[in-house]
Design a protein around this motif. Sequence first.
Motif, PDB file in Angstrom:
ATOM      1  N   LEU A 138       0.834  -1.201   0.000  1.00  0.00           N
ATOM      2  CA  LEU A 138       0.000   0.000   0.000  1.00  0.00           C
ATOM      3  C   LEU A 138       0.871   1.254   0.000  1.00  0.00           C
ATOM      4  CD1 LEU A 138      -2.629  -1.236   2.598  1.00  0.00           C
ATOM      5  CD2 LEU A 138      -3.106  -0.717   0.194  1.00  0.00           C
ATOM      6  N   GLY A 139       1.930   1.239   0.804  1.00  0.00           N
ATOM      7  CA  GLY A 139       2.817   2.392   0.867  1.00  0.00           C
ATOM      8  C   GLY A 139       3.503   2.676  -0.452  1.00  0.00           C
ATOM      9  N   ARG A 140       3.957   1.637  -1.123  1.00  0.00           N
ATOM     10  CA  ARG A 140       4.622   1.839  -2.420  1.00  0.00           C
ATOM     11  C   ARG A 140       3.651   2.404  -3.447  1.00  0.00           C
ATOM     12  NH1 ARG A 140       7.298  -3.060  -1.009  1.00  0.00           N
ATOM     13  NH2 ARG A 140       5.803  -4.292  -2.251  1.00  0.00           N
ATOM     14  N   ALA A 141       2.411   1.922  -3.437  1.00  0.00           N
ATOM     15  CA  ALA A 141       1.428   2.434  -4.383  1.00  0.00           C
ATOM     16  C   ALA A 141       1.119   3.903  -4.115  1.00  0.00           C
ATOM     17  CB  ALA A 141       0.150   1.598  -4.320  1.00  0.00           C
ATOM     18  N   LEU A 142       1.008   4.284  -2.853  1.00  0.00           N
ATOM     19  CA  LEU A 142       0.720   5.673  -2.510  1.00  0.00           C
ATOM     20  C   LEU A 142       1.912   6.582  -2.780  1.00  0.00           C
ATOM     21  CD1 LEU A 142      -1.189   4.995   0.813  1.00  0.00           C
ATOM     22  CD2 LEU A 142      -2.197   5.934  -1.280  1.00  0.00           C
ATOM     23  N   ALA A 143       3.117   6.038  -2.695  1.00  0.00           N
ATOM     24  CA  ALA A 143       4.320   6.840  -2.921  1.00  0.00           C
ATOM     25  C   ALA A 143       4.440   7.320  -4.361  1.00  0.00           C
ATOM     26  CB  ALA A 143       5.564   6.049  -2.526  1.00  0.00           C
ATOM     27  N   GLU A 144       3.709   6.709  -5.270  1.00  0.00           N
ATOM     28  CA  GLU A 144       3.700   7.206  -6.650  1.00  0.00           C
ATOM     29  C   GLU A 144       3.086   8.606  -6.700  1.00  0.00           C
ATOM     30  OE1 GLU A 144       1.703   4.362  -9.082  1.00  0.00           O
ATOM     31  OE2 GLU A 144       3.072   2.719  -8.556  1.00  0.00           O
ATOM     32  N   ALA A 153       6.077   5.589   5.791  1.00  0.00           N
ATOM     33  CA  ALA A 153       5.211   6.538   6.485  1.00  0.00           C
ATOM     34  C   ALA A 153       3.799   6.510   5.917  1.00  0.00           C
ATOM     35  CB  ALA A 153       5.792   7.948   6.397  1.00  0.00           C
ATOM     36  N   LEU A 154       3.689   6.453   4.607  1.00  0.00           N
ATOM     37  CA  LEU A 154       2.374   6.440   3.961  1.00  0.00           C
ATOM     38  C   LEU A 154       1.605   5.174   4.316  1.00  0.00           C
ATOM     39  CD1 LEU A 154       3.471   7.765   0.468  1.00  0.00           C
ATOM     40  CD2 LEU A 154       2.014   8.993   2.097  1.00  0.00           C
ATOM     41  N   GLY A 155       2.277   4.031   4.266  1.00  0.00           N
ATOM     42  CA  GLY A 155       1.600   2.773   4.552  1.00  0.00           C
ATOM     43  C   GLY A 155       1.126   2.692   5.995  1.00  0.00           C
ATOM     44  N   GLU A 156       1.987   3.107   6.930  1.00  0.00           N
ATOM     45  CA  GLU A 156       1.595   3.010   8.330  1.00  0.00           C
ATOM     46  C   GLU A 156       0.508   4.016   8.684  1.00  0.00           C
ATOM     47  OE1 GLU A 156       3.571   2.548  12.751  1.00  0.00           O
ATOM     48  OE2 GLU A 156       4.795   2.328  10.952  1.00  0.00           O
ATOM     49  N   MET A 157       0.612   5.238   8.147  1.00  0.00           N
ATOM     50  CA  MET A 157      -0.444   6.209   8.407  1.00  0.00           C
ATOM     51  C   MET A 157      -1.771   5.716   7.856  1.00  0.00           C
ATOM     52  SD  MET A 157      -1.820   8.855   9.611  1.00  0.00           S
ATOM     53  CE  MET A 157      -0.574   9.951  10.273  1.00  0.00           C
ATOM     54  N   LEU A 158      -1.738   5.070   6.715  1.00  0.00           N
ATOM     55  CA  LEU A 158      -2.976   4.591   6.119  1.00  0.00           C
ATOM     56  C   LEU A 158      -3.626   3.513   6.971  1.00  0.00           C
ATOM     57  CD1 LEU A 158      -4.982   4.477   3.737  1.00  0.00           C
ATOM     58  CD2 LEU A 158      -3.505   2.699   2.746  1.00  0.00           C
ATOM     59  N   VAL A 159      -2.889   2.418   7.266  1.00  0.00           N
ATOM     60  CA  VAL A 159      -3.524   1.257   7.897  1.00  0.00           C
ATOM     61  C   VAL A 159      -3.689   1.413   9.402  1.00  0.00           C
ATOM     62  CG1 VAL A 159      -2.640  -0.250   6.093  1.00  0.00           C
ATOM     63  CG2 VAL A 159      -1.390  -0.063   8.239  1.00  0.00           C
ATOM     64  N   ALA A 160      -2.881   2.275  10.036  1.00  0.00           N
ATOM     65  CA  ALA A 160      -2.975   2.416  11.491  1.00  0.00           C
ATOM     66  C   ALA A 160      -3.615   3.713  11.928  1.00  0.00           C
ATOM     67  CB  ALA A 160      -1.582   2.299  12.126  1.00  0.00           C
ATOM     68  N   GLY A 161      -3.649   4.726  11.037  1.00  0.00           N
ATOM     69  CA  GLY A 161      -4.105   6.027  11.478  1.00  0.00           C
ATOM     70  C   GLY A 161      -5.294   6.613  10.751  1.00  0.00           C
ATOM     71  N   LEU A 162      -5.476   6.287   9.485  1.00  0.00           N
ATOM     72  CA  LEU A 162      -6.501   6.984   8.698  1.00  0.00           C
ATOM     73  C   LEU A 162      -7.679   6.109   8.313  1.00  0.00           C
ATOM     74  CD1 LEU A 162      -4.308   9.154   6.286  1.00  0.00           C
ATOM     75  CD2 LEU A 162      -5.525   9.885   8.339  1.00  0.00           C
ATOM     76  N   VAL A 163      -7.412   4.923   7.831  1.00  0.00           N
ATOM     77  CA  VAL A 163      -8.479   4.036   7.371  1.00  0.00           C
ATOM     78  C   VAL A 163      -8.556   2.841   8.317  1.00  0.00           C
ATOM     79  CG1 VAL A 163      -9.298   2.555   5.502  1.00  0.00           C
ATOM     80  CG2 VAL A 163      -8.190   4.732   4.967  1.00  0.00           C
ATOM     81  N   PRO A 164      -9.664   2.656   9.017  1.00  0.00           N
ATOM     82  CA  PRO A 164      -9.787   1.482   9.885  1.00  0.00           C
ATOM     83  C   PRO A 164      -9.619   0.201   9.066  1.00  0.00           C
ATOM     84  CG  PRO A 164     -11.530   3.061  10.347  1.00  0.00           C
ATOM     85  CD  PRO A 164     -10.856   3.523   9.090  1.00  0.00           C
ATOM     86  N   THR A 165      -8.625  -0.588   9.410  1.00  0.00           N
ATOM     87  CA  THR A 165      -8.324  -1.798   8.652  1.00  0.00           C
ATOM     88  C   THR A 165      -8.237  -2.990   9.591  1.00  0.00           C
ATOM     89  OG1 THR A 165      -5.953  -1.382   8.827  1.00  0.00           O
ATOM     90  CG2 THR A 165      -7.054  -0.575   6.842  1.00  0.00           C
ATOM     91  N   VAL A 166      -8.271  -4.174   9.009  1.00  0.00           N
ATOM     92  CA  VAL A 166      -8.045  -5.413   9.751  1.00  0.00           C
ATOM     93  C   VAL A 166      -6.972  -6.215   9.045  1.00  0.00           C
ATOM     94  CG1 VAL A 166     -10.390  -5.517  10.661  1.00  0.00           C
ATOM     95  CG2 VAL A 166      -9.863  -6.671   8.512  1.00  0.00           C
ATOM     96  N   GLN A 167      -6.243  -7.004   9.832  1.00  0.00           N
ATOM     97  CA  GLN A 167      -5.352  -8.005   9.263  1.00  0.00           C
ATOM     98  C   GLN A 167      -6.169  -9.277   9.048  1.00  0.00           C
ATOM     99  OE1 GLN A 167      -1.995  -8.623  11.837  1.00  0.00           O
ATOM    100  NE2 GLN A 167      -1.034  -6.660  11.326  1.00  0.00           N
ATOM    101  N   VAL A 168      -6.151  -9.779   7.838  1.00  0.00           N
ATOM    102  CA  VAL A 168      -7.042 -10.883   7.491  1.00  0.00           C
ATOM    103  C   VAL A 168      -6.335 -12.225   7.627  1.00  0.00           C
ATOM    104  CG1 VAL A 168      -8.373  -9.417   5.926  1.00  0.00           C
ATOM    105  CG2 VAL A 168      -6.451 -10.753   5.027  1.00  0.00           C
TER     106      VAL A 168
END
Length: 366
Positions: A138-144, A153-168
């Motif tokens: 996810l972080g690599r895709a957002l870094a584009e 930073a982008l990946g962790e902010m996304l999955v831990a801080g901005l979008v409620p996510t689950v580990q499947v």
Amino acid sequence: MTVLTTRALNRATLARQMLLERADVPVLDAVAHLCGLQAQEPQEPFTGLWSRLRAFDPAVLSDLLVRRQVVRTHLMRRTMHLVTAADALAWRARHDAMLRQKVLGVYRADLAATDLGELAAAGRELADGGEPRTMAELGRALAERWPAAGPRALGEMLVAGLVPTVQVPPRGLWRAKGGARYVPLSSWLGREIDPPAPDGTDPVGRELVRRYLAAYGPAATADVRAWSGAAGLPGAVAAIRDELVSFRDERGRELLDLPGAPRPDPDLPVPVRFLPAFDNAILGYQDRGRIIDDEHRGLSVAGERVVLVDGRAAATWNDKDGAVTVTPLRRLSRSDRAAVAEEGRALAAFLSDGETDRVEVAASPA
């Protein structure tokens, strides 16, 4: 005001945490009562529940994960927790601000030029776009789009801080290996998270306090905040104070509790218990002295598993190929060593699916 000794608080905690005697309740009910189990290490919740439940079957917990009745998600203290689906939906919005601030505390400079609203929108679209993805993917895709921020930073902010996510799954299933792959919580459960109360009240905060006290009390307001990490909980405590009873600890701190909650005799004998890494019976307090001595407090955040003897951390333990090794932190009596070995054999059999009950208790320190 009644003063509760450290030993009295210890016995109360053991009773609330199902460590005084193993409980005969369904696994889902146990996860709910405990307000979730800390779960950075995917297999640790299984040991936590084995130590708390009579005849615990790990396949039941795996099945609850597969059927999406429990989930693995960032929640209290920005740590990975195994919680019921209902609690994840009800509690996530209450923890949003804390989760964002904790990630920003690490990556503020990296994300200084990033619009977090735009990042959240782009990240949700990306995370909803197909197969579960790792944080790195996810972080690599957002870094584009935000190359200056960097993928981590982008990946962790996304999955831990901005979008409620689950580990499947298979992440978190019994004896299964699987990388941490994420999908949005709402997509996984087919329901949006519960929004904050529109009138500015804090019903979720009040319920968090009640639930916390049921599983961890008696406790100070600082303990509630240390467990959750969320801001504003003193206000929630104040709102329900008339429902609660008050005590003091030996340091003079005010402790609050539910009126009918168990507070056993401080001299009640207690069994040996093996706790997993990062167990909330220890981490769920600002003052952890009711379970672990100050000189060993660092073990609780270093991922060391501990053995409780007379209700207190008296040894660490590890396992390899199902065999359990115990290293005492203090001198153990002959009877204590025998009790530790007996419980260790049962744990070894559990961890090895009955293939071995080998346990070794090292010599006590001089």
